[in-house]
Design a protein around this motif. Structure first.
Motif, short mmCIF file in Angstrom:
data_model
loop_
_atom_site.label_atom_id
_atom_site.label_comp_id
_atom_site.label_asym_id
_atom_site.label_seq_id
_atom_site.Cartn_x
_atom_site.Cartn_y
_atom_site.Cartn_z
N LYS A 132 0.90 -1.02 0.01
CA LYS A 132 0.01 -0.03 0.14
C LYS A 132 0.66 1.28 -0.01
O LYS A 132 0.57 2.16 -0.76
N PRO A 133 1.71 1.30 0.96
CA PRO A 133 2.78 2.65 0.50
C PRO A 133 3.49 2.62 -0.57
O PRO A 133 3.54 3.79 -1.06
N CYS A 134 3.79 1.48 -1.19
CA CYS A 134 4.15 1.69 -2.84
C CYS A 134 2.98 2.41 -3.74
O CYS A 134 3.35 3.14 -4.68
N ALA A 135 1.69 1.97 -3.52
CA ALA A 135 0.75 2.40 -4.32
C ALA A 135 0.75 3.94 -4.03
O ALA A 135 0.43 4.63 -4.96
N THR A 136 0.84 4.49 -2.75
CA THR A 136 0.78 5.78 -2.44
C THR A 136 1.89 6.72 -3.17
O THR A 136 1.72 7.68 -3.79
N ALA A 137 3.17 5.93 -3.24
CA ALA A 137 4.41 6.53 -3.90
C ALA A 137 4.11 6.60 -5.37
O ALA A 137 4.53 7.62 -5.75
N HIS A 138 3.72 5.60 -5.97
CA HIS A 138 3.19 5.57 -7.40
C HIS A 138 2.32 6.72 -7.61
O HIS A 138 2.56 7.31 -8.62
N LYS A 139 1.27 7.05 -6.83
CA LYS A 139 0.17 8.01 -7.36
C LYS A 139 1.31 9.56 -7.07
O LYS A 139 0.77 10.31 -7.82
N ASP A 140 1.90 9.69 -5.91
CA ASP A 140 2.82 10.77 -5.93
C ASP A 140 3.84 10.99 -6.96
O ASP A 140 3.82 12.22 -7.53
N ILE A 141 4.63 9.99 -7.31
CA ILE A 141 5.43 10.09 -8.45
C ILE A 141 4.57 10.57 -9.88
O ILE A 141 5.01 11.27 -10.46
N HIS A 142 3.51 9.77 -10.27
CA HIS A 142 2.90 9.95 -11.31
C HIS A 142 2.28 11.51 -11.52
O HIS A 142 2.35 12.05 -12.32
N ARG A 143 2.06 12.03 -10.26
CA ARG A 143 1.37 13.41 -10.14
C ARG A 143 2.45 14.13 -10.63
O ARG A 143 2.42 15.47 -11.05
N LEU A 144 3.71 14.00 -9.92
CA LEU A 144 4.83 14.90 -10.10
C LEU A 144 5.51 14.64 -11.79
O LEU A 144 5.72 15.79 -12.32
N ILE A 145 5.11 13.58 -12.32
CA ILE A 145 5.40 13.60 -13.76
C ILE A 145 4.62 14.33 -14.51
O ILE A 145 4.86 15.07 -15.56
N ASP A 146 3.19 14.50 -14.31
CA ASP A 146 2.18 15.09 -14.89
C ASP A 146 2.43 16.60 -14.45
O ASP A 146 2.09 17.46 -15.38
N LYS A 147 3.16 17.09 -13.26
CA LYS A 147 2.91 18.42 -12.96
C LYS A 147 4.19 19.34 -13.55
O LYS A 147 4.11 20.29 -13.73
N PHE A 148 5.47 18.07 -13.88
CA PHE A 148 6.70 18.84 -14.35
C PHE A 148 6.82 17.67 -15.55
O PHE A 148 7.90 17.04 -15.78
N PRO A 149 6.24 18.20 -16.63
CA PRO A 149 6.58 17.29 -18.07
C PRO A 149 7.81 17.40 -18.62
O PRO A 149 8.14 18.60 -18.38
N GLY A 150 8.35 16.24 -18.78
CA GLY A 150 9.61 16.25 -19.46
C GLY A 150 10.89 16.17 -18.68
O GLY A 150 11.72 16.02 -18.81
N MET A 151 10.66 16.54 -17.12
CA MET A 151 11.61 16.58 -16.31
C MET A 151 12.10 15.34 -15.59
O MET A 151 13.18 15.36 -15.08
N ILE A 152 10.98 14.48 -15.52
CA ILE A 152 11.36 13.01 -14.65
C ILE A 152 11.16 11.78 -15.63
O ILE A 152 10.37 11.80 -16.46
N GLU A 153 12.14 10.90 -15.32
CA GLU A 153 12.02 9.50 -15.97
C GLU A 153 12.04 8.49 -14.58
O GLU A 153 12.66 8.87 -13.64
N LEU A 154 10.98 7.84 -14.62
CA LEU A 154 10.74 6.61 -13.60
C LEU A 154 10.96 5.20 -14.15
O LEU A 154 10.43 4.93 -15.04
N ASP A 155 11.73 4.44 -13.34
CA ASP A 155 12.10 3.34 -13.66
C ASP A 155 11.57 2.34 -12.46
O ASP A 155 12.04 2.60 -11.42
N ILE A 156 10.63 1.27 -12.80
CA ILE A 156 9.99 0.79 -11.70
C ILE A 156 10.71 -0.66 -11.73
O ILE A 156 10.86 -1.44 -12.63
N LYS A 157 11.09 -0.96 -10.45
CA LYS A 157 11.54 -2.45 -10.13
C LYS A 157 10.56 -3.07 -9.19
O LYS A 157 10.32 -2.55 -8.31
N LEU A 158 10.20 -4.26 -9.77
CA LEU A 158 9.41 -5.16 -8.87
C LEU A 158 9.80 -6.21 -8.14
O LEU A 158 10.89 -6.91 -8.59
N LEU A 159 9.35 -6.40 -6.80
CA LEU A 159 9.89 -7.61 -6.19
C LEU A 159 9.29 -8.79 -6.87
O LEU A 159 8.13 -8.90 -7.11
N CYS A 160 10.13 -9.93 -6.76
CA CYS A 160 9.77 -10.94 -7.61
C CYS A 160 10.66 -12.15 -7.10
O CYS A 160 11.83 -12.44 -7.67
#
Length: 533
Positions: free
Chosen positions: A394-422
């Motif tokens: 659940k904290p990861c879900a919150t973090a993803h929501k915050d990061i995607h909001r930042l990506i939308d707010k600052f277009p072109g400034m951020i690249e996000l690389d997601i690594k999943l527990l496996c």
């Protein structure tokens, strides 16, 4: 347009009263900044009062604007209202230009224009959730104060209709005025300085009321300061007026306390005139009210002393003074804590401090030859975030929501690389199944849909429901991708999720994604020039 963008130039220019001018400019441009929130947000910027502080705050609010250097030949192409930078030999400041006609009408002022101007994109607004929350909170406080004041006035009016003595009504009326004035006095003492208080105090003294109230003589006795004593006195008097006067006259209840208050008023005036040599307008106001009350009592036809009413007044005073003392200390601590929080916020918003701490963090282990398919944002962005997360966190879900909001707010400034527990050993593990499904869908989908795939997953975190939307794709072999995620987690010793890295280093523990939001414009500028940490 005949203009050029400015970056370093605006960083070096200091302006006077920047936050006030910027606040009024935003209002005139159609935005709704909350005065306190906007002031705190811009003044805690590490570069305040440079124009960089303003441009960063505007970017945080998602406002599209231009900060340029131009000349009078291009003023017809600007959007208005605009902020013009006026540079004089002794200081510089920002001036609001409401229309193109202002350049001619205020030629004398604008003759010192440096050529730097800030103007908004058409229909662009400054909007921040915290600003809206602050505005709602301020509105609720005003409503509460109005309701509280109406209740007090209603109680006073209702009680006065049942009192035949004009003298008692006048004492009650001045007592209520003293109660309101004492609230302002105590507010000033605990550190809450409103515009009204500043104006009233500034009319009597250049240093305001603070110089008098911070003096050793204003510390009071047994923790009861003059401000607290005044509030308790008038509160007790109001309670007596509303609830006790049917049995006793207000004059008989307050004659001894009023005489004692009169002596204190004389001592206060003497101390301000001859010892402190400064004046407190609020203290003078309270002193005048107490003096008028005493004169009314001493000239009353009902003048007389009765022990019981005096003891009743004293008992109410003692019952009220301790809770009011605790409340004043609580408000004082809250204001102190808010001040410290703003200082801490200013420290956290300093890019140089953040980068210094980031350099001391662990360096991320990565395989540059491998291309992860779970990439969101601009791959050429200067700010590169990597997040290690679990599909059912659940904290990861919150973090993803915050990061995607930042990506939308600052277009072109951020690249996000997601690594999943496996986990690799247990292929039937629900984490493995979720990771395999996400990787499989991502491998068969347009890269522009990756953000939506992950957003949907972290909103649902239910494999069956998520597959109803994204499962109709061909199955691919994602074992190589899955192994990459597993090895990356192991090599970087990920012990908790979410773990976030910025440009190859773990985010300092003192910072979170909310803190990063205020740093992004500066980080984008720094990393865009430096290329790397």
């Amino acid at each position: 347009m005949g203009v050029r963008e400015i970056n370093m130039l605006i960083e070096k220019e200091k302006t006077s009263e920047l936050w006030k001018v910027s606040y009024n400019w935003l209002k005139q441009a159609g935005s709704f900044p909350n005065k306190v929130y906007f002031r705190d947000e811009i003044t805690t910027h590490p570069d305040y009062p440079s124009l960089t502080a303003l441009t960063d705050v505007l970017e945080q609010g998602g406002m599209e604007f231009y900060a340029v250097e131009t000349d009078l030949h291009s003023i017809g192409e600007l959007n208005y209202p605009a902020l013009a930078h006026i540079k004089k030999p002794e200081h510089s400041y920002m001036y609001i230009v409401n229309s193109i006609n202002d350049w001619e009408e205020y030629r004398e002022i604008l003759s010192d224009w440096s050529g730097i101007v800030i103007f908004p994109e058409v229909n662009s607004k400054w909007e921040v959730k915290e600003n809206s929350d602050a505005a709602l909170k301020e509105r609720d406080q005003k409503i509460f104060l109005w309701i509280f004041s109406i209740i007090l006035l209603s109680l006073f009016t209702f009680r006065s209709l049942n009192i035949k003595s004009v003298e008692e009504i006048l004492i009650g009326l001045f007592g209520m005025l003293g109660l309101f004035l004492s609230v302002f006095l105590l507010s000033n003492e605990v550190g809450f300085h409103s515009r009204i208080i500043r104006q009233v105090c500034g009319a009597f003294s250049k240093s305001g009321c603070e110089n008098v109230m911070s003096n050793n003589l204003a510390r009071g006795i047994f923790g009861i300061t003059p401000a607290l004593g005044s509030l308790t006195y008038f509160t007790t008097q109001f309670v007596a007026y509303i609830f006790i006067t049917p049995n006793f006259t207000l004059i008989s209840i307050t004659i001894i306390p009023a005489c004692v208050a009169g002596i204190i008023v004389i001592g206060s005036i003497y101390a301000q005139a001859f010892i402190i040599r400064d004046w407190c307008a609020l203290c003078i106001g309270v002193g005048c009210i107490l003096s008028v009350q005493l004169l009314i009592i001493l000239n009353s036809s009902q003048l007389g002393f009765e022990p019981l009413p005096f003891f009743v007044f004293s008992a109410i005073f003692l019952v009220l003074v301790y809770p009011l003392m605790m409340l004043s200390r609580l408000f004082s601590f809250k204001i102190w804590a808010t001040t410290q929080l703003l200082e801490f916020k200013k420290w956290k918003a300093d890019t140089s401090i953040f980068l210094s701490q980031l350099q001391n963090e662990e360096l991320m282990v990565s395989d540059s030859s491998f291309r992860n398919i779970l990439i969101v944002g601009n791959t050429d962005a200067p700010i590169k975030l990597t997040i290690a997360c679990s599909p059912y966190c659940k904290p990861c879900a919150t973090a993803h929501k915050d990061i995607h909001r930042l990506i939308d707010k600052f277009p072109g400034m951020i690249e996000l690389d997601i690594k999943l527990l496996c986990p690799m050993l247990n292929t039937n593990d629900k984490f493995t199944e979720a990771t395999e499904s996400i990787l499989n869908v991502a491998s068969c989908t347009n890269p522009t849909e990756i953000a939506k795939i992950l957003t949907d997953w972290f909103e649902l975190m239910n494999l069956e429901n998520w597959l109803k939307k994204w499962g109709k794709v061909e199955l691919n072999d994602v074992s190589v991708q899955k192994k990459h995620h597993y090895i990356w987690m192991k090599e970087n010793r990920i012990t908790y999720t979410p773990t976030i890295f910025l440009n190859g280093r773990k985010m300092p523990t003192r910072y979170n994604l909310r803190d990063l939001e205020s740093l992004i414009p500066q980080l984008n500028h720094y990393l865009g020039k430096a290329g790397s940490l």
